[in-house]
Design a protein around this motif. Structure first.
Motif, PDB file in Angstrom:
ATOM      1  N   ASP A  94      -0.454  -2.909 -10.211  1.00 55.51           N
ATOM      2  CA  ASP A  94      -0.486  -3.243  -8.813  1.00 55.51           C
ATOM      3  C   ASP A  94      -0.283  -5.043  -8.977  1.00 55.51           C
ATOM      4  O   ASP A  94      -1.123  -5.759  -9.243  1.00 55.51           O
ATOM      5  CB  ASP A  94      -1.845  -3.140  -8.241  1.00 55.51           C
ATOM      6  CG  ASP A  94      -1.883  -3.548  -6.877  1.00 55.51           C
ATOM      7  OD1 ASP A  94      -0.935  -4.435  -6.398  1.00 55.51           O
ATOM      8  OD2 ASP A  94      -2.689  -2.960  -5.947  1.00 55.51           O
ATOM      9  N   SER A 145       3.713  -6.873  -2.947  1.00 51.80           N
ATOM     10  CA  SER A 145       3.562  -6.775  -1.559  1.00 51.80           C
ATOM     11  C   SER A 145       4.319  -8.311  -1.193  1.00 51.80           C
ATOM     12  O   SER A 145       4.225  -9.445  -1.647  1.00 51.80           O
ATOM     13  CB  SER A 145       1.954  -7.117  -1.258  1.00 51.80           C
ATOM     14  OG  SER A 145       1.726  -7.301   0.032  1.00 51.80           O
ATOM     15  N   LYS A 152       0.979 -13.340   1.546  1.00 47.44           N
ATOM     16  CA  LYS A 152       1.471 -13.319  -0.036  1.00 47.44           C
ATOM     17  C   LYS A 152       2.162 -14.381  -0.435  1.00 47.44           C
ATOM     18  O   LYS A 152       2.584 -15.494   0.357  1.00 47.44           O
ATOM     19  CB  LYS A 152       2.187 -12.091  -0.337  1.00 47.44           C
ATOM     20  CG  LYS A 152       1.018 -10.820  -0.260  1.00 47.44           C
ATOM     21  CD  LYS A 152       0.039 -10.724  -1.390  1.00 47.44           C
ATOM     22  CE  LYS A 152      -0.947  -9.569  -1.534  1.00 47.44           C
ATOM     23  NZ  LYS A 152      -1.801  -9.536  -0.153  1.00 47.44           N
ATOM     24  N   THR A 168       1.002  -1.335   0.087  1.00 46.39           N
ATOM     25  CA  THR A 168      -0.095  -0.125   0.113  1.00 46.39           C
ATOM     26  C   THR A 168       0.921   1.221  -0.052  1.00 46.39           C
ATOM     27  O   THR A 168       0.533   2.081  -0.697  1.00 46.39           O
ATOM     28  CB  THR A 168      -0.879   0.095   1.240  1.00 46.39           C
ATOM     29  OG1 THR A 168      -1.489  -1.279   1.496  1.00 46.39           O
ATOM     30  CG2 THR A 168      -2.230   1.116   1.220  1.00 46.39           C
ATOM     31  N   GLU A 191      -0.057  -9.023  -5.897  1.00 47.18           N
ATOM     32  CA  GLU A 191      -0.421 -10.656  -5.675  1.00 47.18           C
ATOM     33  C   GLU A 191       0.337 -11.573  -6.795  1.00 47.18           C
ATOM     34  O   GLU A 191       0.046 -12.849  -6.759  1.00 47.18           O
ATOM     35  CB  GLU A 191      -1.778 -10.688  -6.022  1.00 47.18           C
ATOM     36  CG  GLU A 191      -2.810  -9.946  -5.025  1.00 47.18           C
ATOM     37  CD  GLU A 191      -4.221 -10.164  -5.175  1.00 47.18           C
ATOM     38  OE1 GLU A 191      -4.664 -10.630  -5.971  1.00 47.18           O
ATOM     39  OE2 GLU A 191      -4.992  -9.350  -4.626  1.00 47.18           O
TER      40      GLU A 191
END
Ligand SMILES: Cc1ncc(COP(=O)(O)O)c(C=O)c1O
Length: 377
Positions: free
Chosen positions: A161, A185, A190, A59, A164
């Motif tokens: 993004d 992330s 994850k 984030t 994942e």
């Protein structure tokens, strides 16, 4: 730990323990240190990006990338509606407006044709859309060829993004290397973890330098503390980077274990009418982070939530696919372009235990419990 089986729990052992203890004994406890530098190099090398900036979360990485590019109030940022709230939250932190774009029903990833329509609409109404944020859902890379083409034609940057999808590929290139910058992330759930953490990856040296500066409280390079801009305390600690390096060395092995879990579900549901394992098309390019099934209850005669309750009775975790952002109360005022695809995935999807740490006994517990449900159904 307890007896509960989670969807994706951390997969750490002696290697990781040794890495953290060694980092601690080296004296590099105070936030930054040589493991941070090495972790940045190693992740960047793995995905084929020139620079990595290790940060306290995915984030934070999304936020600092947007801020580094000057995104703020008055800007509109098209993003995937099928995502975790973190993507939309990071856009909202900047004061910009997220605009939610629906997905391809086969992958859950942003539909490039819809993005094109949204960007045309925004330029037609004279609104600024400086950045697009597509999301690689559950470990499957977006169609970056089409998305980047659309963004380029409309003069928008792409912030991928890839929270994942570390380890996945699209068109022979690694997730985390697409667009103008990407974010991964290392949260505890994850594909690999630093307990909490993330990284900004980019070929743009100026962006990397600016993100580094903003994420260390925007300190000017002078001995006294001098600040000309608002900064953030967003860097990853050296101890966690050491954990990340150990995890990265096991990434392929952990992906292989998750793939075994997916194959187990493919077999389990092979002859079940009305049920399909989600995103099988091209899944050799996925990192298979999470495996979900789609259930057409009019054919199967049972709903995803019935299976979920059955699993919960014996402490096995499962969850619906992400609830689309355009359905979230907090984003009720935001614009969206939808087709019903993400709503159908939310309605039909159930994500099942997928982690690489699941041992043989846990795998059989999951398998037996699902079998008993299907037998009773
Ligand atoms: C799609 C997506 N974006 C962003 C994030 C945020 O990452 P983090 O939890 O490291 O802040 C996550 C996961 O948590 C995610 O799944």
């Amino acid at each position: 730990m307890n007896d509960r089986i989670y969807m994706s729990s951390p997969d750490v052992g002696e290697l990781e323990e040794r890495a953290v203890v060694d980092a601690m004994r080296s004296g590099w406890i105070a936030p930054l240190g040589p493991d941070v530098d090495a972790f940045e190099r190693e992740v960047a090398e793995r995905v084929g990006a020139a620079h990595g900036v290790a940060l306290s979360s995915g984030t934070a990485a999304l936020h600092v990338a947007l801020v580094s590019w000057g995104v703020g109030p008055g800007d509109v940022v098209p993003t995937s509606t099928m995502t975790f709230a973190a993507t939309a939250n990071a856009i909202a932190y900047t004061g910009a407006e997220p605009y939610f774009v629906d997905c391809d029903p086969r992958t859950g990833n942003m539909d490039p044709a819809l993005l094109d329509e949204v960007l045309a609409e925004l330029s037609g109404s004279g609104e600024r859309a400086p950045v697009v944020v597509p999301v690689d859902l559950l470990g499957k890379a977006v169609d970056y060829t089409a998305i980047c083409d659309s963004a380029t034609r409309h003069g928008a940057r792409v912030l991928s993004d890839a929270a994942e999808s570390l380890g996945a590929t699209h068109a022979g290139r690694a997730a985390g290397s697409f667009g103008d910058a990407s974010v991964v992330s290392f949260n505890g759930n994850k594909i690999m973890t630093t307990s909490g953490g993330g990284m900004l990856l980019t070929d743009d040296a100026d962006l990397a330098a600016r993100a580094r500066y903003l994420s260390t409280q925007a300190r000017q390079p002078v001995a006294h503390y001098e600040h000309t801009e608002i900064g953030y305390n967003y860097r990853l600690s050296n101890l966690l980077a050491a954990l990340g390096r150990a995890q990265l060395s096991r990434l392929d092995e952990m992906i292989a274990r998750r793939r075994e879990m997916r194959e187990l579900y493919v077999e389990l549901f092979a002859d079940v009418e009305g049920v399909e394992v989600f995103g099988r098309d091209g899944d050799e390019h996925d990192n298979v982070w999470l495996t979900s099934v789609l259930v057409d209850r009019t054919v199967s005669g049972w709903s995803p939530s019935e299976l979920s309750s059955w699993l919960a009775e014996v402490q096995i975790e499962s969850r619906p696919l992400w609830k689309p952002m355009h359905l979230q109360p907090v984003f009720a005022g935001a614009r969206s372009r939808t087709t019903g695809a993400s709503e159908a995935l939310f309605d039909q999807g159930l994500t099942l235990p997928s982690g690489s740490a699941l041992d043989a006994d846990q795998r059989s517990r999951v398998q037996d419990r699902i079998r008993s449900f299907l037998d009773a159904a």
